[in-house]
Design a protein around this motif. Structure first.
Motif, mmCIF file in Angstrom:
data_model
loop_
_atom_site.group_PDB
_atom_site.id
_atom_site.type_symbol
_atom_site.label_atom_id
_atom_site.label_comp_id
_atom_site.label_asym_id
_atom_site.label_seq_id
_atom_site.Cartn_x
_atom_site.Cartn_y
_atom_site.Cartn_z
ATOM 1 N N GLY A 119 28.537 58.617 40.557
ATOM 2 C CA GLY A 119 29.533 59.654 40.831
ATOM 3 C C GLY A 119 29.485 60.763 39.791
ATOM 4 O O GLY A 119 28.683 60.737 38.859
ATOM 5 N N PRO A 120 30.379 61.747 39.943
ATOM 6 C CA PRO A 120 30.275 62.975 39.145
ATOM 7 C C PRO A 120 30.819 62.886 37.725
ATOM 8 O O PRO A 120 30.767 63.860 36.991
ATOM 9 N N GLY A 121 31.365 61.764 37.306
ATOM 10 C CA GLY A 121 31.804 61.679 35.909
ATOM 11 C C GLY A 121 33.098 60.899 35.727
ATOM 12 O O GLY A 121 33.228 60.117 34.797
ATOM 13 N N LYS A 164 22.546 56.379 37.896
ATOM 14 C CA LYS A 164 22.315 57.833 37.903
ATOM 15 C C LYS A 164 23.610 58.579 38.157
ATOM 16 O O LYS A 164 24.477 58.071 38.856
ATOM 17 N N GLY A 165 23.686 59.790 37.654
ATOM 18 C CA GLY A 165 24.882 60.592 37.916
ATOM 19 C C GLY A 165 24.952 60.957 39.393
ATOM 20 O O GLY A 165 23.925 61.075 40.063
ATOM 21 N N GLY A 166 26.166 61.117 39.915
ATOM 22 C CA GLY A 166 26.334 61.557 41.304
ATOM 23 C C GLY A 166 25.741 60.568 42.281
ATOM 24 O O GLY A 166 26.018 59.369 42.226
ATOM 25 N N ASP A 167 24.905 61.081 43.165
ATOM 26 C CA ASP A 167 24.224 60.232 44.149
ATOM 27 C C ASP A 167 22.733 60.192 43.799
ATOM 28 O O ASP A 167 22.158 61.222 43.439
ATOM 29 N N PRO A 168 22.109 59.026 43.921
ATOM 30 C CA PRO A 168 20.705 58.926 43.502
ATOM 31 C C PRO A 168 19.768 59.825 44.318
ATOM 32 O O PRO A 168 18.709 60.218 43.822
ATOM 33 N N PHE A 169 20.163 60.118 45.560
ATOM 34 C CA PHE A 169 19.260 60.875 46.435
ATOM 35 C C PHE A 169 19.536 62.374 46.439
ATOM 36 O O PHE A 169 18.925 63.109 47.205
ATOM 37 N N ILE A 170 20.485 62.829 45.644
ATOM 38 C CA ILE A 170 20.720 64.280 45.575
ATOM 39 C C ILE A 170 20.254 64.737 44.197
ATOM 40 O O ILE A 170 20.907 64.455 43.186
ATOM 41 N N PHE A 171 19.138 65.406 44.177
ATOM 42 C CA PHE A 171 18.539 65.921 42.931
ATOM 43 C C PHE A 171 18.560 64.872 41.821
ATOM 44 O O PHE A 171 18.841 65.184 40.666
ATOM 45 N N ILE A 189 29.210 59.411 44.778
ATOM 46 C CA ILE A 189 29.769 60.705 45.181
ATOM 47 C C ILE A 189 29.002 61.778 44.410
ATOM 48 O O ILE A 189 29.009 61.797 43.178
ATOM 49 N N THR A 190 28.313 62.623 45.150
ATOM 50 C CA THR A 190 27.524 63.646 44.475
ATOM 51 C C THR A 190 28.446 64.715 43.866
ATOM 52 O O THR A 190 29.570 64.921 44.345
ATOM 53 N N ALA A 191 27.947 65.375 42.800
ATOM 54 C CA ALA A 191 28.785 66.344 42.081
ATOM 55 C C ALA A 191 29.407 67.363 43.048
ATOM 56 O O ALA A 191 30.604 67.664 42.952
ATOM 57 N N GLY A 192 28.615 67.860 43.987
ATOM 58 C CA GLY A 192 29.124 68.881 44.910
ATOM 59 C C GLY A 192 30.347 68.409 45.678
ATOM 60 O O GLY A 192 31.344 69.133 45.815
ATOM 61 N N TYR A 218 23.213 73.190 42.111
ATOM 62 C CA TYR A 218 23.126 72.311 40.948
ATOM 63 C C TYR A 218 22.163 72.953 39.956
ATOM 64 O O TYR A 218 21.228 73.647 40.345
ATOM 65 N N MET A 219 22.346 72.662 38.687
ATOM 66 C CA MET A 219 21.436 73.131 37.627
ATOM 67 C C MET A 219 21.165 74.630 37.757
ATOM 68 O O MET A 219 20.015 75.074 37.744
ATOM 69 N N ALA A 220 22.226 75.393 37.893
ATOM 70 C CA ALA A 220 22.059 76.819 38.191
ATOM 71 C C ALA A 220 22.028 77.688 36.945
ATOM 72 O O ALA A 220 21.595 78.843 37.006
ATOM 73 N N GLN A 233 32.051 70.168 33.763
ATOM 74 C CA GLN A 233 32.595 68.804 33.555
ATOM 75 C C GLN A 233 33.570 68.416 34.669
ATOM 76 O O GLN A 233 34.649 67.874 34.424
ATOM 77 N N GLY A 234 33.139 68.760 35.881
ATOM 78 C CA GLY A 234 33.989 68.561 37.054
ATOM 79 C C GLY A 234 34.451 67.127 37.243
ATOM 80 O O GLY A 234 33.746 66.178 36.880
ATOM 81 N N THR A 235 35.628 66.985 37.777
ATOM 82 C CA THR A 235 36.323 65.717 38.115
ATOM 83 C C THR A 235 36.850 64.971 36.886
ATOM 84 O O THR A 235 37.571 63.990 37.025
ATOM 85 N N SER A 277 27.877 72.714 29.780
ATOM 86 C CA SER A 277 27.249 71.889 30.815
ATOM 87 C C SER A 277 27.908 70.495 30.839
ATOM 88 O O SER A 277 28.541 70.111 29.851
ATOM 89 N N PRO A 278 27.777 69.730 31.910
ATOM 90 C CA PRO A 278 27.120 70.135 33.143
ATOM 91 C C PRO A 278 28.038 71.057 33.951
ATOM 92 O O PRO A 278 29.252 70.912 33.916
ATOM 93 N N SER A 279 27.398 71.972 34.654
ATOM 94 C CA SER A 279 28.235 72.846 35.477
ATOM 95 C C SER A 279 27.605 73.062 36.844
ATOM 96 O O SER A 279 26.377 72.971 37.003
ATOM 97 N N LEU A 280 28.468 73.364 37.773
ATOM 98 C CA LEU A 280 28.056 73.487 39.164
ATOM 99 C C LEU A 280 28.532 74.840 39.674
ATOM 100 O O LEU A 280 29.628 75.291 39.329
HETATM 101 N N1 SAH Z 1 22.367 63.264 41.329
HETATM 102 C C1 SAH Z 1 23.367 64.134 40.782
HETATM 103 C C2 SAH Z 1 22.818 65.486 40.398
HETATM 104 C C3 SAH Z 1 21.855 65.425 39.273
HETATM 105 S S1 SAH Z 1 21.343 66.991 38.791
HETATM 106 C C4 SAH Z 1 24.516 64.289 41.816
HETATM 107 O O1 SAH Z 1 24.360 63.831 42.943
HETATM 108 O O2 SAH Z 1 25.532 64.840 41.449
HETATM 109 C C5 SAH Z 1 22.441 67.338 37.482
HETATM 110 C C6 SAH Z 1 23.304 68.544 37.830
HETATM 111 O O3 SAH Z 1 24.391 68.147 38.625
HETATM 112 C C7 SAH Z 1 23.938 69.197 36.620
HETATM 113 O O4 SAH Z 1 23.053 70.083 35.976
HETATM 114 C C8 SAH Z 1 25.084 69.934 37.266
HETATM 115 O O5 SAH Z 1 24.654 71.094 37.914
HETATM 116 C C9 SAH Z 1 25.524 68.952 38.334
HETATM 117 N N2 SAH Z 1 26.610 68.090 37.866
HETATM 118 C C10 SAH Z 1 26.593 66.754 37.791
HETATM 119 N N3 SAH Z 1 27.776 66.287 37.343
HETATM 120 C C11 SAH Z 1 28.553 67.344 37.151
HETATM 121 C C12 SAH Z 1 29.892 67.533 36.712
HETATM 122 N N4 SAH Z 1 30.666 66.502 36.384
HETATM 123 N N5 SAH Z 1 30.379 68.780 36.626
HETATM 124 C C13 SAH Z 1 29.617 69.838 36.961
HETATM 125 N N6 SAH Z 1 28.354 69.728 37.389
HETATM 126 C C14 SAH Z 1 27.815 68.517 37.494
#
Ligand code: SAH
Length: 460
Positions: free
Chosen positions: A223-225, A299-306, A329-332, A381-383, A410-412, A435-438
């Motif tokens: 998940g996102p954090g 892995k952060g977020g979802d393993p299949f999203i970037f 839960i992916t960051a988006g 992501y990673m913008a 640092q979303g969520t 960072s991290p930022s979306l």
């Molecule tokens: N697999 C992850 C993405 C990995 S790429 C997912 O599904 O979320 C890493 C990028 O995700 C970061 O550079 C940033 O753009 C975004 N990201 C991940 N966690 C974040 C967070 N808590 N707040 C803002 N952006 C985040």
């Protein structure tokens, strides 16, 4: 201990229930699942109970209670609203050593019904001896979440194979090791997923070659954090793992869920900083799984999203390693919720596109005219490194300079910071965010002001 928990075999035993209201109906249902013979005494009965009587599932023996009905009864439940009658039934039963439960009257019960979590043949019964029913309910929820619905099937299979295993391993210690190893392997997950054939083939293989190592790798999205956004499954596998390889976006709160004596290996990669290569991570995963370890790749977020989850899964499958994937839960998605920016909305956006800014220009030719279509929300992501090029291209291809954008860092988490501005300002905004930022681009961003609920935001 106020009560001794025992498990009664009620098959073909006579049970008497006096009273036929809702509480009685609940008891009837439980007792029917134990294949007891249920006899009812009641003035009148509800439609549901009438149905059971019609179908000969239970028997209505009288309208009035008589002492003679207690003969041959193994267990009695008094569920009438007549306190005097309940008391009388309790006293006679007690005298005659018949198990008796007067509903809602703990002092007139020779046994009480526990709260039951049924994963037959595994049954968990818990009780607070009537002292803290709400606490009991909380505990029950916890236990239920730990025991998947098909958990009982594991015990059913074990029961079927018990004799064969016994014949193959004459020594008790060997048998114990066999079962422990099996229950610690992917066998369990195959049964829970309904892939019983695969589960049985693992079991058979282990009987033939008990020394084979059955390791596995589980790709887990954390998940996102915010650790509240971990899935139940993620927590389960983190508590089961022997080794955890984790990335740099995984917070301490999340790492706290890992089993205390599991080995944790940091394999984080930060843009621009030399660190362990992807090739080495994959090599390590394969090596550990071949050693028989249960390896969690967190892995952060979802393993299949970037997240390179696809590449890792492919390499593991090529190496014939048992694998599972737990989505996160992916960051988006997480950030959309925690910043009050719905990614689609009937009046603002008909679709959403997730892209990475990292490879926007070098290796991949993005279709800028599609990305510039204002009916889609863009989640990037990673913008940060490519912010100014992204905004230039989008404006060049038709997005308005004034298109609202949100940069969320640092979303969520409790440190979340949302900054709102215009498309032609994004490189300047990024300079002020950590960072991290979306990056979210599109008209839906204008909803943030009204829909925000988690934390205050900044206007650039
Ligand atoms: N697999 C992850 C993405 C990995 S790429 C997912 O599904 O979320 C890493 C990028 O995700 C970061 O550079 C940033 O753009 C975004 N990201 C991940 N966690 C974040 C967070 N808590 N707040 C803002 N952006 C985040």
């Amino acid at each position: 201990m106020d009560y001794l928990p025992v498990f009664l075999d009620l098959k073909s035993k006579n049970i008497l229930i006096i009273g036929a209201g809702d509480i009685a109906l609940n008891k009837i249902k439980i007792l029917l699942s134990c294949k007891a013979i249920i006899n009812i005494i009641s003035q009148d009965v509800s439609l549901e109970i009438q149905d059971l009587i019609k179908n000969k599932k239970i028997f209505w023996i009288s309208k009035e209670f008589k002492i003679s009905f207690l003969e041959n009864m193994f267990l009695v439940i008094a569920a009438t609203n007549n306190t005097k009658l309940n008391k009388k039934i309790f006293e006679i039963c007690n005298k005659n050593r018949i198990l008796v439960n007067v509903v809602d009257d703990k002092s007139r019960c020779s046994f009480i019904f526990p709260s039951i979590i049924n994963r037959s043949p595994i049954i968990v019964a818990i009780s607070s001896a009537g002292k803290a029913p709400v606490l009991l309910r909380l505990l029950r929820k916890k236990i239920e979440s730990m025991l998947p619905i098909k958990f009982g099937n594991i015990a059913k299979i074990a029961g079927k194979w018990r004799e064969i295993v016994k014949n193959n391993f004459s020594n008790i210690l060997e048998r114990k090791n066999f079962w422990e190893k099996l229950f610690n392997s992917i066998f369990i997950q195959y049964v829970i997923n309904g892939q019983e054939k695969k589960a049985i083939s693992i079991l058979k293989n282990m009987i033939k070659r008990p020394n084979t190592l059955i390791g596995e790798v589980i790709l887990v999205g954390a998940g996102p954090g915010n650790s509240d956004l971990l899935t139940l499954r993620a927590v389960q596998v983190m508590q089961d793992a022997d080794v955890v390889l984790y990335d740099n976006l995984i917070s301490k709160d999340i790492l706290n869920f890992i089993r205390r004596d599991a080995k944790c290996i940091y394999v984080g990669k930060k843009a621009g900083i030399k660190s362990i290569t992807q090739k080495k991570i994959i090599k390590l995963l394969i090596f550990l799984a071949k050693e028989g370890k249960k390896v969690v790749r967190l892995k952060g977020g979802d393993p299949f999203i970037f997240g390179r989850g696809g590449e890792e899964l492919e390499a593991l499958k090529n190496a014939n390693i048992n694998v599972q994937v737990v989505p996160g839960i992916t960051a988006g998605i997480g950030i959309s919720a925690y910043s009050g920016i719905p990614l689609t909305h009937r009046d603002y956006a008909q679709g959403v596109i997730f892209i990475t800014g990292h490879k926007c220009f070098n290796n991949v030719l993005n279709n800028w005219s599609v990305l510039s279509d204002s009916s889609y929300t863009l989640v990037i992501y990673m913008a940060s490194l490519k912010a100014s090029e992204i905004s230039k291209q989008l404006i060049l291809n038709g997005r308005l300079q004034s298109t609202p954008v949100a940069i969320i860092s640092q979303g969520t988490t409790i440190k979340q910071k949302v900054t709102i501005g215009r498309l032609d300002e994004i490189d300047k905004i990024f300079k002020l965010t950590i960072s991290p930022s979306l990056l979210i681009i599109g008209d839906v961003v204008s909803l943030h002001k009204k829909l925000t609920w988690f934390k205050d935001s900044t206007l650039f």
